[in-house]
Enzyme design. Structure first.
Site, mmCIF file in Angstrom:
data_model
loop_
_atom_site.group_PDB
_atom_site.id
_atom_site.type_symbol
_atom_site.label_atom_id
_atom_site.label_comp_id
_atom_site.label_asym_id
_atom_site.label_seq_id
_atom_site.Cartn_x
_atom_site.Cartn_y
_atom_site.Cartn_z
ATOM 1 N N TYR A 281 -14.249 17.257 -17.151
ATOM 2 C CA TYR A 281 -14.674 15.861 -17.167
ATOM 3 C C TYR A 281 -15.842 15.681 -16.177
ATOM 4 O O TYR A 281 -15.795 16.195 -15.054
ATOM 5 C CB TYR A 281 -13.480 14.992 -16.753
ATOM 6 C CG TYR A 281 -13.824 13.545 -16.595
ATOM 7 C CD1 TYR A 281 -14.159 12.783 -17.709
ATOM 8 C CD2 TYR A 281 -13.842 12.939 -15.348
ATOM 9 C CE1 TYR A 281 -14.492 11.453 -17.566
ATOM 10 C CE2 TYR A 281 -14.178 11.608 -15.205
ATOM 11 C CZ TYR A 281 -14.499 10.867 -16.314
ATOM 12 O OH TYR A 281 -14.844 9.558 -16.180
ATOM 13 N N ASP B 7 -5.440 19.262 -14.753
ATOM 14 C CA ASP B 7 -5.726 17.938 -15.308
ATOM 15 C C ASP B 7 -5.190 17.930 -16.742
ATOM 16 O O ASP B 7 -5.737 18.583 -17.623
ATOM 17 C CB ASP B 7 -7.236 17.673 -15.270
ATOM 18 C CG ASP B 7 -7.604 16.284 -15.785
ATOM 19 O OD1 ASP B 7 -6.824 15.705 -16.576
ATOM 20 O OD2 ASP B 7 -8.678 15.780 -15.413
ATOM 21 N N LYS C 160 -6.185 6.782 -20.079
ATOM 22 C CA LYS C 160 -6.347 7.364 -21.410
ATOM 23 C C LYS C 160 -5.042 7.247 -22.206
ATOM 24 O O LYS C 160 -4.615 6.153 -22.515
ATOM 25 C CB LYS C 160 -6.842 8.800 -21.270
ATOM 26 C CG LYS C 160 -7.983 8.986 -20.247
ATOM 27 C CD LYS C 160 -9.244 8.241 -20.607
ATOM 28 C CE LYS C 160 -10.281 8.209 -19.495
ATOM 29 N NZ LYS C 160 -10.673 9.466 -18.942
ATOM 30 N N ARG D 9 0.850 -1.207 0.000
ATOM 31 C CA ARG D 9 0.000 0.000 0.000
ATOM 32 C C ARG D 9 0.882 1.252 0.000
ATOM 33 O O ARG D 9 0.547 2.276 -0.590
ATOM 34 C CB ARG D 9 -0.960 0.012 1.200
ATOM 35 C CG ARG D 9 -1.720 1.319 1.329
ATOM 36 C CD ARG D 9 -3.062 1.258 2.063
ATOM 37 N NE ARG D 9 -3.184 0.278 3.106
ATOM 38 C CZ ARG D 9 -2.727 0.417 4.367
ATOM 39 N NH1 ARG D 9 -2.120 1.522 4.746
ATOM 40 N NH2 ARG D 9 -2.893 -0.550 5.243
HETATM 41 C C1 LIG Z 1 -11.233 9.927 -17.773
HETATM 42 C C2 LIG Z 1 -10.873 11.219 -17.176
HETATM 43 C C3 LIG Z 1 -10.744 11.360 -15.790
HETATM 44 C C4 LIG Z 1 -11.049 10.215 -14.844
HETATM 45 O O1 LIG Z 1 -10.155 9.166 -14.967
HETATM 46 P P1 LIG Z 1 -10.545 7.616 -14.721
HETATM 47 O O2 LIG Z 1 -9.257 6.934 -14.987
HETATM 48 O O3 LIG Z 1 -11.646 7.272 -15.654
HETATM 49 O O4 LIG Z 1 -10.985 7.505 -13.295
HETATM 50 C C5 LIG Z 1 -10.361 12.582 -15.292
HETATM 51 N N1 LIG Z 1 -10.120 13.638 -16.111
HETATM 52 C C6 LIG Z 1 -10.244 13.540 -17.450
HETATM 53 C C7 LIG Z 1 -9.967 14.732 -18.303
HETATM 54 C C8 LIG Z 1 -10.626 12.337 -18.024
HETATM 55 O O5 LIG Z 1 -10.763 12.246 -19.352
#
Ligand SMILES: *Cc1c(COP(=O)(O)O)cnc(C)c1O
Length: 383
Positions: A102, A174, A199, A50
């Site tokens: 998002y 982000d 992604k 962890r």
């Molecule tokens: C998909 C996404 C998230 C969330 O990520 P997960 O891996 O699906 O939990 C956050 N910010 C953006 C811009 C995203 O495209």
């Protein structure tokens, strides 16, 4: 060493896979929950997975090097990373955030943060004066996406970083949509960079992951304490899948962008397409700012079609392109933000941003571009 980003995709800033003396080229998967101690009161540096796991640590080093951060922490998803980030705040704190984000991030802000007494104000973060004038006594951070999901709005990272610094606020970015291959917000003054590793970083639509990349030791200590305490770190095998995915980040990003540029140009000439949101088109309002702060445009395209019927037809008729959520992987995916990624955003809020029944979002993959265009063309036909 400070290698070129294409080289860092392999081993970060190390010359080679550093751990063992077998000569293994691929970093081992340390599938272990716990570690034996060599003596009373001593540790190998690893106590319990962890807290630390060698495979996750190797991944974290690579991602930190790609984003020019001093540390990166790998989580079980982008939202787990976001949730850990929000643990930096206290009841009574206030955050300024981009007004297009998002959907899951909006859900954390509107539901979890609200319950915890953390207030969020949404605003157009491309307007730096508006951001500065919206700072309140209890404001602690500014959170942005650039380009935003799904409308592709661009925020000037340097301008917002200067405002954040002068008011002693954290600047949180982000960076999922451009990935570290095209944009490094820490270079412009961001304190924390968030990624959904699901992604572009993972890149194969097969693994969930998330990252927080930290620009200071103090933030690194705070986030590692939160990780250790709340336990949402990325598992060893998933860490290995991410390491494997990142090895081809540079060539995937280039191939996907090349396809996206060709598709955006093609979409411009289709009469059922009303407006295209792609930062690689010089007509995009954020084109110049994006060029100044990034090395590319990525491969995310949103567009409005003429009628909801056209939108439905495209979603039903695409063959090669899959109708699915998520983005950034080698397979092209098309989604209907209104019903998928942004289904939980209040209707008025959603419509005001342009996320309506004629908006589609397209994540362009690495297929041969002629095949993608042929698939879109047949889906657009009224038959
Ligand atoms: C998909 C996404 C998230 C969330 O990520 P997960 O891996 O699906 O939990 C956050 N910010 C953006 C811009 C995203 O495209």
């Amino acid at each position: 060493m400070n290698y070129h980003i294409n080289t860092k995709c392999l081993y970060g800033n190390h010359d080679k896979s550093p751990v063992d003396n077998t000569g293994a080229i691929s970093f081992p998967i340390y599938q272990t929950a716990t570690f034996a101690h060599p003596d009373v009161g001593s540790s190998t540096g690893y106590d319990y997975s962890r807290l630390q796991n060698p495979t996750r640590e190797q991944l974290e080093k690579v991602v930190a090097s790609l984003e020019n951060g001093i540390d990166a922490v790998a989580f079980s998803s982008g939202m787990a990373a976001m949730n850990a980030l929000m643990e930096l705040f206290q009841p009574g704190d206030h955050i300024l955030a981009s007004n297009d984000l998002y959907g899951g991030t909006i859900r954390i802000f509107n539901q979890i943060n609200k319950k915890n007494g953390i207030e969020v104000t949404y605003l157009d973060t491309s307007d730096a004066d508006l951001v500065e004038n919206s700072i309140k006594n209890n404001t602690k951070a500014i959170f942005v996406e650039t380009p935003t999901n799904p409308m592709m709005n661009i925020t000037d990272l340097g301008a917002i970083a200067r405002i954040a610094k002068s008011h002693q606020l954290l600047f949180l970015v982000d960076n999922t949509f451009l990935s570290p291959y095209f944009q490094n917000p820490i270079d412009f003054g961001a304190d924390v960079v968030l990624h959904s590793g699901t992604k572009f970083l993972g890149g194969h639509n097969d693994t969930l992951a998330g990252f927080l990349v930290l620009a200071s030791t103090s933030l690194s200590e705070q986030i590692r304490f939160i990780l250790k305490t709340t336990g949402s770190g990325l598992a060893p095998f998933d860490s290995w899948l991410l390491l494997r995915g990142i090895k081809t980040l540079a060539i995937r990003m280039e191939a996907q962008q090349k396809n996206a540029i060709a598709i955006a140009e093609w979409l411009k000439n289709q009469d059922k397409i009303r407006s295209i949101y792609y930062v690689g088109l010089p007509s995009h309002p954020g084109y110049e700012v994006n060029l100044r702060q990034s090395r590319g445009f990525g491969s995310m395209i949103s567009f409005h079609v003429d009628t909801p019927a056209t939108a439905f037809r495209i979603l039903r008729k695409v063959n090669l392109i899959q109708y699915a959520e998520s983005l950034g992987g080698v397979e092209s995916l098309i989604t209907y933000p209104m019903l998928q990624t942004h289904a939980d955003v209040p209707v008025e809020e959603r419509e005001a941003k342009g996320i309506n029944d004629t908006l589609l979002r397209f994540s362009v993959g690495i297929e041969k571009v002629e095949d993608l265009i042929a698939d879109l063309a047949q889906a657009l036909e009224e038959k």
